[in-house]
Enzyme design. Structure first.
Site, short mmCIF file in Angstrom:
data_model
loop_
_atom_site.label_atom_id
_atom_site.label_comp_id
_atom_site.label_asym_id
_atom_site.label_seq_id
_atom_site.Cartn_x
_atom_site.Cartn_y
_atom_site.Cartn_z
N PRO A 9 0.79 -1.22 0.00
CA PRO A 9 0.00 0.00 0.00
C PRO A 9 0.83 1.28 0.00
CG PRO A 9 -0.15 -1.12 2.13
CD PRO A 9 0.51 -2.06 1.17
N ASN A 10 0.36 2.23 -0.77
CA ASN A 10 0.92 3.59 -0.87
C ASN A 10 2.22 3.67 -1.67
OD1 ASN A 10 -1.15 4.89 0.72
ND2 ASN A 10 -0.26 3.82 2.46
N ARG A 17 4.71 10.99 -2.24
CA ARG A 17 4.57 10.90 -0.78
C ARG A 17 5.92 11.10 -0.08
NH1 ARG A 17 4.83 4.52 1.07
NH2 ARG A 17 4.22 5.32 3.10
N TYR A 22 11.27 8.87 1.30
CA TYR A 22 11.28 7.87 0.22
C TYR A 22 11.94 8.35 -1.08
CZ TYR A 22 8.02 5.64 3.41
OH TYR A 22 7.46 5.08 4.53
N ASN A 73 7.88 -5.59 -1.13
CA ASN A 73 7.85 -4.53 -0.13
C ASN A 73 6.42 -4.47 0.37
OD1 ASN A 73 7.82 -2.26 1.45
ND2 ASN A 73 8.95 -0.97 0.00
N ALA A 76 3.23 -0.82 4.78
CA ALA A 76 2.71 -0.77 6.16
C ALA A 76 2.28 -2.16 6.67
CB ALA A 76 1.54 0.20 6.23
N GLU A 97 12.71 -9.38 1.02
CA GLU A 97 11.92 -8.23 1.51
C GLU A 97 12.74 -6.95 1.29
OE1 GLU A 97 10.49 -6.87 5.99
OE2 GLU A 97 12.34 -7.98 5.68
N HIS A 99 12.79 -2.68 1.99
CA HIS A 99 12.24 -1.44 2.54
C HIS A 99 13.12 -0.29 2.09
CE1 HIS A 99 9.22 -3.45 4.79
NE2 HIS A 99 10.14 -4.30 5.22
N ARG A 106 13.15 4.36 12.57
CA ARG A 106 11.97 5.22 12.51
C ARG A 106 11.09 5.02 13.76
NH1 ARG A 106 9.31 4.84 6.75
NH2 ARG A 106 8.17 6.60 7.63
C1 DQA Z 1 8.29 0.99 3.81
C2 DQA Z 1 8.35 1.21 5.33
C3 DQA Z 1 6.99 1.01 5.95
O1 DQA Z 1 7.07 1.22 7.36
C4 DQA Z 1 6.00 2.01 5.39
O2 DQA Z 1 4.71 1.79 5.92
C5 DQA Z 1 5.98 2.03 3.90
C6 DQA Z 1 7.23 1.86 3.15
C7 DQA Z 1 9.65 1.29 3.11
O3 DQA Z 1 9.80 0.88 1.98
O4 DQA Z 1 10.50 1.95 3.71
O5 DQA Z 1 4.95 2.27 3.29
O6 DQA Z 1 8.00 -0.37 3.56
#
Ligand code: DQA
Length: 164
Positions: A9-10, A17, A22, A73, A76, A97, A99, A106
């Site tokens: 998501p997102n 964002r 990011y 990835n 959240a 995985e 990130h 964080r």
């Molecule tokens: C994320 C880190 C997560 O905590 C966050 O909710 C994201 C992006 C990252 O790629 O750093 O949406 O997965």
């Protein structure tokens, strides 16, 4: 061999964002670079992004018998989703995985990670370059799998020849 890249998501909002966390790169640009890497290394690649947990679980399940590895990835959902964890565990494919940010540096709630323990490895905190590192890592995993298969076949052939 085939890699499926799953984005949670997102991540469709990358480049818009929270750029201080990011960066300015869009998801399409990241995917274009991954595609280029795949093509020059003889790998098949497919991309999937969803904001919905169930759709991500479905896509992971579909990887069984279709893909040789997953780069994910879970965004959240990393911090909450036992369903995504169980799906990764169920398909038993090499899974990396990624990130973009360093989740260990964080907020406290991002330190809980449901996913890492069922993945082959994690790439964290390298920005979008982490996806390139994950592709390189997956290439290495595929090389090792192929070498192991070849060694097993040679052993089987030798055993058969010894019986004949
Ligand atoms: C994320 C880190 C997560 O905590 C966050 O909710 C994201 C992006 C990252 O790629 O750093 O949406 O997965």
């Amino acid at each position: 061999m085939k890699v499926v890249v799953i984005q949670g998501p997102n991540l469709n909002m990358l480049g818009v964002r929270e750029q201080t966390i990011y960066g300015p790169m869009k998801l399409e640009q990241i995917h274009a670079q991954m595609k280029e890497f795949a093509e020059s290394n003889g790998l098949e690649i497919e991309f999937f992004q969803s904001n919905l947990e169930g759709e991500i679980v479905d896509r992971i399940q579909e990887c069984m018998g279709e893909a040789d590895g997953i780069i994910i990835n879970p965004a959240a959902y990393t911090h909450t989703s036992i369903a995504i964890r169980d799906a990764i565990s169920a398909v038993a494919l090499p899974t990396i995985e990624v990130h973009i940010s360093n989740i260990a540096r964080r907020e406290e709630f991002r330190k809980q990670n449901m996913i890492a323990a069922v993945c082959s490895s994690s790439v964290v905190g390298f920005g979008p370059f982490g996806y390139h590192l994950a592709m390189t890592g997956m290439g290495q995993i595929f090389n090792e799998i192929n070498a192991m298969k070849e060694a097993q076949k040679m052993q089987q052939d030798a055993a058969q020849a010894a019986q004949a």
